[in-house]
Design an enzyme around this catalytic site. Structure first.
Site, PDB file in Angstrom:
ATOM      1  N   LYS A  56       0.805  -1.219   0.000  1.00  0.00           N
ATOM      2  CA  LYS A  56       0.000   0.000   0.000  1.00  0.00           C
ATOM      3  C   LYS A  56       0.844   1.278   0.000  1.00  0.00           C
ATOM      4  O   LYS A  56       0.375   2.332  -0.443  1.00  0.00           O
ATOM      5  CB  LYS A  56      -0.922   0.011   1.217  1.00  0.00           C
ATOM      6  CG  LYS A  56      -2.034  -1.041   1.179  1.00  0.00           C
ATOM      7  CD  LYS A  56      -3.175  -0.609   0.294  1.00  0.00           C
ATOM      8  CE  LYS A  56      -4.376  -1.520   0.451  1.00  0.00           C
ATOM      9  NZ  LYS A  56      -5.528  -1.073  -0.362  1.00  0.00           N
ATOM     10  N   SER A  81      -8.849  -0.415   6.766  1.00  0.00           N
ATOM     11  CA  SER A  81      -8.788  -1.371   7.874  1.00  0.00           C
ATOM     12  C   SER A  81      -7.387  -1.459   8.453  1.00  0.00           C
ATOM     13  O   SER A  81      -7.179  -2.078   9.483  1.00  0.00           O
ATOM     14  CB  SER A  81      -9.225  -2.760   7.399  1.00  0.00           C
ATOM     15  OG  SER A  81      -8.319  -3.262   6.427  1.00  0.00           O
ATOM     16  N   GLU A 207      -9.366 -13.868  -3.620  1.00  0.00           N
ATOM     17  CA  GLU A 207     -10.021 -13.221  -2.489  1.00  0.00           C
ATOM     18  C   GLU A 207     -10.516 -14.266  -1.496  1.00  0.00           C
ATOM     19  O   GLU A 207     -10.542 -15.462  -1.797  1.00  0.00           O
ATOM     20  CB  GLU A 207     -11.174 -12.340  -2.973  1.00  0.00           C
ATOM     21  CG  GLU A 207     -12.265 -13.079  -3.703  1.00  0.00           C
ATOM     22  CD  GLU A 207     -13.278 -12.129  -4.347  1.00  0.00           C
ATOM     23  OE1 GLU A 207     -13.279 -10.931  -4.012  1.00  0.00           O
ATOM     24  OE2 GLU A 207     -14.072 -12.606  -5.168  1.00  0.00           O
ATOM     25  N   GLY A 211     -15.882 -13.853   1.172  1.00  0.00           N
ATOM     26  CA  GLY A 211     -16.211 -12.553   0.581  1.00  0.00           C
ATOM     27  C   GLY A 211     -15.856 -12.514  -0.879  1.00  0.00           C
ATOM     28  O   GLY A 211     -14.956 -11.772  -1.289  1.00  0.00           O
ATOM     29  N   ASP A 213     -17.081 -11.215  -3.575  1.00  0.00           N
ATOM     30  CA  ASP A 213     -17.767 -10.227  -4.411  1.00  0.00           C
ATOM     31  C   ASP A 213     -17.031 -10.004  -5.723  1.00  0.00           C
ATOM     32  O   ASP A 213     -17.656  -9.790  -6.769  1.00  0.00           O
ATOM     33  CB  ASP A 213     -17.911  -8.905  -3.657  1.00  0.00           C
ATOM     34  CG  ASP A 213     -16.570  -8.300  -3.295  1.00  0.00           C
ATOM     35  OD1 ASP A 213     -16.186  -7.283  -3.894  1.00  0.00           O
ATOM     36  OD2 ASP A 213     -15.882  -8.855  -2.422  1.00  0.00           O
ATOM     37  N   SER A 307       1.243  -9.750  -0.364  1.00  0.00           N
ATOM     38  CA  SER A 307       0.853  -8.342  -0.294  1.00  0.00           C
ATOM     39  C   SER A 307       1.242  -7.628   0.991  1.00  0.00           C
ATOM     40  O   SER A 307       1.437  -6.407   0.986  1.00  0.00           O
ATOM     41  CB  SER A 307      -0.655  -8.202  -0.513  1.00  0.00           C
ATOM     42  OG  SER A 307      -1.365  -8.955   0.462  1.00  0.00           O
TER      43      SER A 307
END
Length: 322
Positions: A56, A81, A207, A211, A213, A307
């Site tokens: 990030k 988060s 993922e 979850g 999605d 990650s």
């Protein structure tokens, strides 16, 4: 949104120049044991060893470094988060920008402490009953702050794509690449780099199974919204992909896969025991999926983006012990 309005690999290359000397060029690690288990040659891009412990930082620094003098004086607001929170707080500190961070009340203590340690002002909310995006927009409007979302922003995702650019620059073309997927910033940025530098590479987003999605969105052709998933992968507890990230993912990604929490723990345990790496649950998504696809990967050159490594050590030990 048309393809013409989406970021391109040129944006990733520009981001790489912008963050050079600020972001770490993280190591690419290999494991003979992992290669033997999968019958493939694996290359792990270790973003758990990036500044503030996750990829990030790349996107955050790329975005904040393009602020105007007026934006820098007013400050930045972000919601996260944990990893984006730390990335914005650290980047803001380095660039002399005041930072306000909206974080869930149950965010990992280590991530909250690090965010505060970097100088970020933390505002907490309930991720299950409150809308973090709405809170962020309100703070931006009330205080004249610039909102930098965690993934659906062209400068953010271009910065995230520099991790894959470094991977390809170091190891050359790959047959397959596995990338953790939350809101899609890392995966979409990686997709831009992959299609430019290793166009025949099969690209997979991964993922949490609780979850999925992104998987539903990818296969239906429209963004699917879900309730906040219950998973140990706190970095991927997103409820939907972004408009920009989905546009790139739908165009450039080959498939979206899932991994169970149990598979994430197994991946974390392997990387701790055999590679001496501390990896947070979200960081294990790519390797977990690759292990399940080993029959299809036999004899291939396979990339895995790890990650992040921001996990409370007490929780890390508890997960592995369980």
């Amino acid at each position: 949104m048309t393809d013409l309005s989406l970021p391109t690999y040129d944006d990733v290359a520009a981001a790489a120049r912008r963050i050079e000397g600020h972001a770490h060029r993280t190591p690419v690690m290999t494991s003979r044991t992992a290669d033997d288990q999968l019958g493939a040659q694996l290359f792990f891009k270790c973003e758990n060893l990036q500044r503030m412990g996750a990829f990030k930082f790349r996107g955050a620094f790329n975005a904040l470094s393009q602020f105007t003098p007026e934006q820098k004086r007013a400050g930045v607001v972000a919601f996260s988060s944990g990893n984006h929170a730390q990335a914005i707080a650290l980047s803001a500190k380095l660039l002399g920008i005041p930072a306000t961070i909206v974080m869930p009340h149950d965010a990992p203590a280590a991530k909250v402490a690090a965010t505060k340690g970097y100088g970020g002002q933390v505002i907490v909310y309930d991720r299950y009953t409150e809308d973090r995006e709405q809170i962020g927009r309100r703070l931006a409007q009330e205080h004249g702050l610039t909102l930098i979302p965690p993934y659906d922003h062209p400068h953010v995702l271009a910065g995230q794509g520099t991790a894959a650019k470094e991977l390809f620059d170091e190891v050359g073309r790959l047959d397959a690449l596995f990338v953790p997927l939350g809101g899609g910033g890392l995966l979409s940025g990686t997709a831009l780099a992959t299609r430019a530098l290793s166009p025949e590479c099969k690209l997979y987003g991964v993922e949490p199974a609780a979850g999925n999605d992104g998987q539903q969105s990818f296969r239906s052709g429209a963004i699917v919204h879900i309730d906040t998933p219950q998973t140990i992968a706190d970095g991927a507890q997103t409820q939907h992909l972004g408009q920009i990230t989905f546009g790139i993912i739908r165009r450039d990604v080959d498939d979206v896969l899932t991994a169970s929490d149990a598979e994430l723990v197994d991946a974390m345990r392997f990387m701790a025991e055999r590679m001496k790496l501390i990896v947070e649950p979200t960081g294990g998504l790519g390797f977990a999926a690759a292990r399940r696809m080993k029959d299809e990967l036999a004899g291939k050159r396979v990339g895995v983006i790890v990650s992040g490594g921001n996990v409370d050590l007490t929780r890390f030990c508890a997960l592995l012990a369980g």
